[in-house]
Motif scaffolding. Structure first.
Motif, mmCIF file in Angstrom:
data_model
loop_
_atom_site.group_PDB
_atom_site.id
_atom_site.type_symbol
_atom_site.label_atom_id
_atom_site.label_comp_id
_atom_site.label_asym_id
_atom_site.label_seq_id
_atom_site.Cartn_x
_atom_site.Cartn_y
_atom_site.Cartn_z
ATOM 1 N N LEU A 1 77.509 82.880 12.781
ATOM 2 C CA LEU A 1 77.027 83.011 11.407
ATOM 3 C C LEU A 1 75.726 82.256 11.192
ATOM 4 N N THR A 2 75.657 81.031 11.678
ATOM 5 C CA THR A 2 74.440 80.243 11.464
ATOM 6 C C THR A 2 73.262 80.821 12.238
ATOM 7 N N SER A 3 73.526 81.332 13.436
ATOM 8 C CA SER A 3 72.449 81.888 14.261
ATOM 9 C C SER A 3 71.895 83.191 13.704
ATOM 10 N N ALA A 4 72.686 83.859 12.848
ATOM 11 C CA ALA A 4 72.283 85.174 12.341
ATOM 12 C C ALA A 4 71.385 85.091 11.109
ATOM 13 N N THR A 5 71.122 83.900 10.600
ATOM 14 C CA THR A 5 70.300 83.775 9.387
ATOM 15 C C THR A 5 68.815 83.898 9.730
ATOM 16 N N PRO A 6 68.010 84.428 8.811
ATOM 17 C CA PRO A 6 66.561 84.507 9.041
ATOM 18 C C PRO A 6 65.941 83.140 9.317
ATOM 19 N N GLU A 7 66.429 82.108 8.655
ATOM 20 C CA GLU A 7 65.874 80.769 8.868
ATOM 21 C C GLU A 7 66.123 80.295 10.294
ATOM 22 N N ALA A 8 67.305 80.579 10.829
ATOM 23 C CA ALA A 8 67.605 80.197 12.209
ATOM 24 C C ALA A 8 66.689 80.943 13.179
ATOM 25 N N GLU A 9 66.485 82.229 12.936
ATOM 26 C CA GLU A 9 65.618 83.015 13.810
ATOM 27 C C GLU A 9 64.202 82.445 13.828
ATOM 28 N N GLU A 10 63.685 82.093 12.645
ATOM 29 C CA GLU A 10 62.331 81.543 12.562
ATOM 30 C C GLU A 10 62.244 80.196 13.274
ATOM 31 N N ARG A 11 63.244 79.357 13.106
ATOM 32 C CA ARG A 11 63.228 78.041 13.751
ATOM 33 C C ARG A 11 63.326 78.170 15.271
ATOM 34 N N LEU A 12 64.127 79.093 15.751
ATOM 35 C CA LEU A 12 64.241 79.298 17.186
ATOM 36 C C LEU A 12 62.938 79.853 17.769
ATOM 37 N N ARG A 13 62.316 80.781 17.038
ATOM 38 C CA ARG A 13 61.037 81.326 17.509
ATOM 39 C C ARG A 13 59.960 80.237 17.525
ATOM 40 N N ALA A 14 59.993 79.365 16.540
ATOM 41 C CA ALA A 14 59.017 78.266 16.492
ATOM 42 C C ALA A 14 59.167 77.371 17.717
ATOM 43 N N PHE A 15 60.400 77.137 18.131
ATOM 44 C CA PHE A 15 60.614 76.314 19.316
ATOM 45 C C PHE A 15 60.135 77.041 20.575
ATOM 46 N N LEU A 16 60.495 78.318 20.701
ATOM 47 C CA LEU A 16 60.113 79.083 21.888
ATOM 48 C C LEU A 16 58.597 79.248 21.993
ATOM 49 N N GLU A 17 57.933 79.322 20.843
ATOM 50 C CA GLU A 17 56.479 79.477 20.825
ATOM 51 C C GLU A 17 55.760 78.129 20.790
ATOM 52 N N LYS A 18 56.519 77.064 21.017
ATOM 53 C CA LYS A 18 55.974 75.700 21.091
ATOM 54 C C LYS A 18 55.332 75.244 19.788
ATOM 55 N N ARG A 19 55.844 75.778 18.670
ATOM 56 C CA ARG A 19 55.394 75.310 17.361
ATOM 57 C C ARG A 19 56.311 74.228 16.810
ATOM 58 N N ALA A 20 57.388 73.950 17.525
ATOM 59 C CA ALA A 20 58.330 72.901 17.131
ATOM 60 C C ALA A 20 58.528 71.966 18.313
ATOM 61 N N GLY A 21 58.703 70.698 18.021
ATOM 62 C CA GLY A 21 58.806 69.706 19.082
ATOM 63 C C GLY A 21 60.122 69.754 19.835
ATOM 64 N N LYS A 22 60.106 69.220 21.062
ATOM 65 C CA LYS A 22 61.311 69.105 21.868
ATOM 66 C C LYS A 22 62.106 67.871 21.459
ATOM 67 N N VAL A 23 63.361 67.835 21.876
ATOM 68 C CA VAL A 23 64.178 66.644 21.680
ATOM 69 C C VAL A 23 63.664 65.536 22.589
ATOM 70 N N GLU A 24 63.383 64.380 22.004
ATOM 71 C CA GLU A 24 62.806 63.268 22.745
ATOM 72 C C GLU A 24 63.826 62.137 22.915
ATOM 73 N N ALA A 25 63.605 61.317 23.928
ATOM 74 C CA ALA A 25 64.451 60.143 24.127
ATOM 75 C C ALA A 25 64.256 59.171 22.968
ATOM 76 N N PRO A 26 65.282 58.403 22.603
ATOM 77 C CA PRO A 26 65.127 57.435 21.496
ATOM 78 C C PRO A 26 64.076 56.379 21.831
ATOM 79 N N ARG A 27 63.353 55.954 20.829
ATOM 80 C CA ARG A 27 62.261 54.995 21.048
ATOM 81 C C ARG A 27 62.773 53.574 21.270
ATOM 82 N N ASN A 28 63.952 53.288 20.728
ATOM 83 C CA ASN A 28 64.477 51.916 20.816
ATOM 84 C C ASN A 28 65.615 51.803 21.797
ATOM 85 N N GLY A 29 65.591 52.585 22.844
ATOM 86 C CA GLY A 29 66.616 52.478 23.873
ATOM 87 C C GLY A 29 67.819 53.309 23.556
#
Length: 264
Positions: free
Chosen positions: A236-264
């Motif tokens: 259900l969550t994956s089928a929403t237009p907002e989810a599609e746009e957010r996933l495309r943003a990640f695939l097109e490198k318009r959204a950042g990757k998950v990073e390691a925590p800065r404080n350990g």
């Protein structure tokens, strides 16, 4: 309920997309009465109608020292049962509502105050915060959902220890027990809670709704039933237009990757 008028039991302020809800009985250490609980319900309803996330805090030196015993001691037995069930319904509105609720905790977080905090989704405690469940010493039992919510956070044995002995637990130890998610220096609790609320407000609304409402229900299910519900919510969550746009943003490198925590 706008502003912070002294006559208001609960204050309400909208800061951008964040609703800021304040317990406002500092002279009573923000003790919770039925009127306060009803005011919290009205604040939650308003927040869900106009905000993307909410923060609950306490005015004065304490978050909340618990149940207003002066009110409780005069209640007939049936009224005490009805009052407890009313607390359950209203606190459930926080836990299983449509927006994230974050609590900023300082000073006393005792009894009903801890029960209210446990109904929120993320708890931020200042180093000064201390947690207590003195019901055993008062001759009473929890009535605001603590036997379910607090016991799930820290375990029934630890909760029982606190209720039997009346001992208090500091913020660092409560973090180790799982009762709070963040411990911050004195005076920074509300700021940190607002920062977290702003972060959650950026999420997709359907994802937030699924996280708030599916997770606690899945916890009550068998493993197989929980996994089935997980599959449905995932689809259900994956089928929403907002989810599609957010996933495309990640695939097109318009959204950042998950990073390691800065404080350990």
């Amino acid at each position: 309920m706008d502003g912070a008028a002294s006559e208001d039991l609960v204050t309400y302020e909208l800061r951008g997309s964040i609703a800021v809800i304040g317990l406002n009985r500092p002279e009573k250490r923000n003790a919770v009465s039925d009127r306060v609980v009803n005011a919290l319900s009205a604040a939650a309803e308003r927040a869900e109608g106009e905000a993307r996330a909410a923060v609950i805090h306490g005015h004065g030196k304490h978050f909340c020292a618990g149940l207003d015993l002066a009110e409780h001691v005069e209640k007939p037995l049936i009224d005490a049962v009805k009052g407890s069930r009313q607390w359950h319904r209203i606190f459930d509105r926080f836990e299983r509502g449509s927006i994230p609720f974050i609590t900023a905790l300082h000073g006393a977080v005792v009894g009903g105050g801890f029960e209210l905090a446990a109904a929120s989704h993320i708890r931020v405690a200042e180093e000064s915060a201390f947690f207590g469940m003195p019901e055993g010493t008062r001759g009473i039992f929890v009535g605001g959902g603590g036997s379910v919510r607090i016991a799930r956070l820290i375990g029934a044995a630890r909760m029982g220890d606190m209720m039997l002995t009346g001992r208090t637990v500091g913020a660092p130890e409560m973090e180790r027990w799982g009762g709070v998610s963040y411990v911050v220096p004195e005076g920074q609790g509300l700021e940190k809670a607002m920062e977290i609320a702003a972060k959650t407000a950026e999420n997709a609304e359907m994802s937030n709704y699924a996280i708030l409402n599916a997770l606690p229900r899945i916890q009550d299910m068998s493993s197989e039933d929980g996994l089935f519900v997980e599959s449905i919510m995932s689809a259900l969550t994956s089928a929403t237009p907002e989810a599609e746009e957010r996933l495309r943003a990640f695939l097109e490198k318009r959204a950042g990757k998950v990073e390691a925590p800065r404080n350990g």
